[in-house]
Write a protein that holds these residues in place. Structure first.
Motif, short mmCIF file in Angstrom:
data_model
loop_
_atom_site.label_atom_id
_atom_site.label_comp_id
_atom_site.label_asym_id
_atom_site.label_seq_id
_atom_site.Cartn_x
_atom_site.Cartn_y
_atom_site.Cartn_z
N VAL A 287 48.10 -64.01 33.16
CA VAL A 287 47.87 -65.37 33.64
C VAL A 287 49.08 -66.21 33.23
O VAL A 287 49.85 -65.83 32.36
N ASP A 288 49.26 -67.35 33.88
CA ASP A 288 50.27 -68.31 33.43
C ASP A 288 49.64 -69.70 33.40
O ASP A 288 48.46 -69.85 33.74
N HIS A 289 50.42 -70.68 32.99
CA HIS A 289 49.85 -72.01 32.77
C HIS A 289 49.13 -72.53 34.02
O HIS A 289 47.97 -72.94 33.96
N MET A 290 49.81 -72.51 35.17
CA MET A 290 49.22 -73.08 36.37
C MET A 290 48.17 -72.20 37.02
O MET A 290 47.28 -72.69 37.71
N SER A 291 48.24 -70.90 36.80
CA SER A 291 47.21 -70.04 37.41
C SER A 291 45.85 -70.27 36.78
O SER A 291 44.82 -69.95 37.38
N LEU A 292 45.82 -70.88 35.59
CA LEU A 292 44.54 -71.24 34.98
C LEU A 292 43.88 -72.41 35.69
O LEU A 292 42.73 -72.75 35.41
N TYR A 293 44.60 -73.03 36.62
CA TYR A 293 44.07 -74.12 37.44
C TYR A 293 43.79 -73.66 38.87
O TYR A 293 42.87 -74.16 39.51
N THR A 294 44.61 -72.76 39.35
CA THR A 294 44.60 -72.44 40.78
C THR A 294 43.99 -71.09 41.12
O THR A 294 43.70 -70.82 42.28
N ASN A 295 43.80 -70.23 40.14
CA ASN A 295 43.23 -68.90 40.37
C ASN A 295 41.97 -68.77 39.53
O ASN A 295 42.04 -68.69 38.30
N TYR A 296 40.81 -68.77 40.19
CA TYR A 296 39.55 -68.77 39.46
C TYR A 296 39.34 -67.49 38.63
O TYR A 296 38.68 -67.52 37.60
N GLU A 297 39.91 -66.39 39.09
CA GLU A 297 39.78 -65.16 38.30
C GLU A 297 40.57 -65.29 36.99
O GLU A 297 40.11 -64.89 35.92
N HIS A 298 41.76 -65.90 37.07
CA HIS A 298 42.55 -66.13 35.86
C HIS A 298 41.85 -67.13 34.94
O HIS A 298 41.79 -66.93 33.72
N LEU A 299 41.33 -68.20 35.51
CA LEU A 299 40.57 -69.17 34.74
C LEU A 299 39.42 -68.47 34.01
O LEU A 299 39.16 -68.73 32.83
N GLY A 300 38.75 -67.58 34.74
CA GLY A 300 37.62 -66.89 34.17
C GLY A 300 37.98 -66.02 32.99
O GLY A 300 37.18 -65.85 32.05
N LYS A 301 39.19 -65.44 32.99
CA LYS A 301 39.61 -64.60 31.87
C LYS A 301 39.65 -65.39 30.57
O LYS A 301 39.15 -64.94 29.54
N ILE A 302 40.24 -66.57 30.63
CA ILE A 302 40.38 -67.36 29.41
C ILE A 302 39.07 -68.06 29.06
O ILE A 302 38.71 -68.18 27.89
N ALA A 303 38.31 -68.49 30.08
CA ALA A 303 37.03 -69.16 29.82
C ALA A 303 36.03 -68.20 29.17
O ALA A 303 35.27 -68.60 28.28
N LYS A 304 36.02 -66.95 29.59
CA LYS A 304 35.09 -65.98 29.01
C LYS A 304 35.44 -65.69 27.55
O LYS A 304 34.54 -65.61 26.70
N VAL A 305 36.73 -65.57 27.25
CA VAL A 305 37.15 -65.37 25.87
C VAL A 305 36.67 -66.53 25.00
O VAL A 305 36.18 -66.34 23.89
N GLN A 306 36.82 -67.74 25.51
CA GLN A 306 36.41 -68.91 24.76
C GLN A 306 34.89 -68.96 24.58
O GLN A 306 34.40 -69.24 23.48
N ALA A 307 34.16 -68.71 25.64
CA ALA A 307 32.70 -68.75 25.55
C ALA A 307 32.16 -67.67 24.62
O ALA A 307 31.22 -67.92 23.85
N ASP A 308 32.75 -66.48 24.66
CA ASP A 308 32.31 -65.41 23.76
C ASP A 308 32.55 -65.80 22.30
O ASP A 308 31.69 -65.58 21.44
#
Length: 317
Positions: A287-308
């Motif tokens: 993932v990169d900085h902007m893909s965490l805004y524009t790619n929901y799969e990339h967003l999901g990678k970091i969001a899941k780590v945080q939620a876990d």
């Protein structure tokens, strides 16, 4: 496009709310798991440079809802639906004050387990989240996402030597105008095309393209400009001295590997300065900085780590 997660989405109740912060009225959205029994922890959420509350935060909020948390994401003063006469002006300490008042508002709500509630932030607000962990003893946790941690070094790296000199000249001229009682100037958040043709805060055309897509689809109140003074204040912004004060508050910092906008090496240095042993660094690959805004799969990678991480942390609190 659905976000990829490990659990079925939880049904949530959404409520539009408002609260005061130093005389301004801030507008937000409160979400609660619909079938929760008893009081639930709350994640107070706000965004980065020129965000409104609709920019990516509702997607991250779903992951926290799925582990049984409520969320409150809001517009800072001067942005979106919130009041504030200096539109599109970013003062980091005013924004941190808005965060603190959002938490104070949460303390008045029924159904919130305030003793297990804390903060989340992304980009500029990722730095705020680290500062909040240091200065607010009420916070049970703090989650920082791709944070801005050193405004001077970040701007210097993003702009390069000649353009950074031009940026500082622009800031100096703006200060002269304001001293004379004139209105300060504004500038683009990022350029539409060639960054050499337009001075901007973040000189990346792909940032413009990403935010314009978000504006068109989800966040119509986003405006892609800011005051010049906002950048002057960013140049003074340093998070590391506050990171060194985090003694007890569980803290997570989540990075995009090799982020070249907010600089992964600066982020790791700031994380290492946190003396609290109850901390976790997540460096997410692919993932990169902007893909965490524009790619929901990339967003999901970091969001899941945080939620876990949050789910495990809350069991210990």
């Amino acid at each position: 496009m659905p976000i990829i997660g490990s659990k079925l989405p939880m049904e949530v109740r959404m409520e539009n709310v408002e609260f005061k912060s130093q005389g301004e009225t801030l507008k937000g959205v409160l979400t609660r798991p619909a079938k929760a029994s008893g009081d639930v922890p709350l994640v107070v959420m706000a965004g980065g440079w020129c965000y409104t509350k609709e920019v990516v935060m509702p997607h991250y909020a779903k992951y926290f809802n799925d582990i049984g948390c409520a969320t409150l994401h809001f517009d800072y003063r001067n942005f979106g639906e919130s009041t504030g006469e200096r539109r599109q002006h970013l003062d980091p300490w005013e924004q941190i004050e808005d965060y603190l008042n959002a938490f104070s508002f949460a303390e008045t709500l029924d159904g919130i387990d305030i003793a297990r509630s804390g903060y989340w932030g992304i980009s500029y607000a990722g730095g705020h989240a680290i500062i909040l962990a240091a200065i607010d003893p009420r916070a049970a946790f703090s989650i920082s996402t791709v944070p801005v941690v050193d405004g001077f070094q970040t701007m210097r790296r993003c702009h390069g030597e000649p353009r950074f000199a031009a940026l500082n000249k622009l800031i100096a001229e703006d200060r002269k105008k304001r001293f004379r009682g004139e209105a300060g100037d504004t500038m683009a958040m990022s350029p539409k095309s060639d960054p050499s043709q337009e001075m901007s805060a973040w000189p990346f055309p792909h940032v413009y393209a990403g935010f314009m897509g978000i504006k068109a689809n989800e966040a119509p109140l986003h405006e892609h400009w800011n005051t010049v003074e906002s950048v002057e204040l960013l140049l003074r912004y340093v998070v590391k001295p506050y990171a060194q004060r985090i003694i007890e508050t569980p803290t997570m910092v989540a990075l995009a590997k090799a982020d070249n906008i907010t600089s992964a090496d600066l982020e790791i240095e700031t994380f290492n300065a946190i003396p609290c042993t109850d901390k976790e660094l997540a460096v997410v690959r692919g993932v990169d900085h902007m893909s965490l805004y524009t790619n929901y799969e990339h967003l999901g990678k970091i969001a899941k780590v945080q939620a876990d991480w949050l789910e495990k942390t809350l069991k210990r609190i």
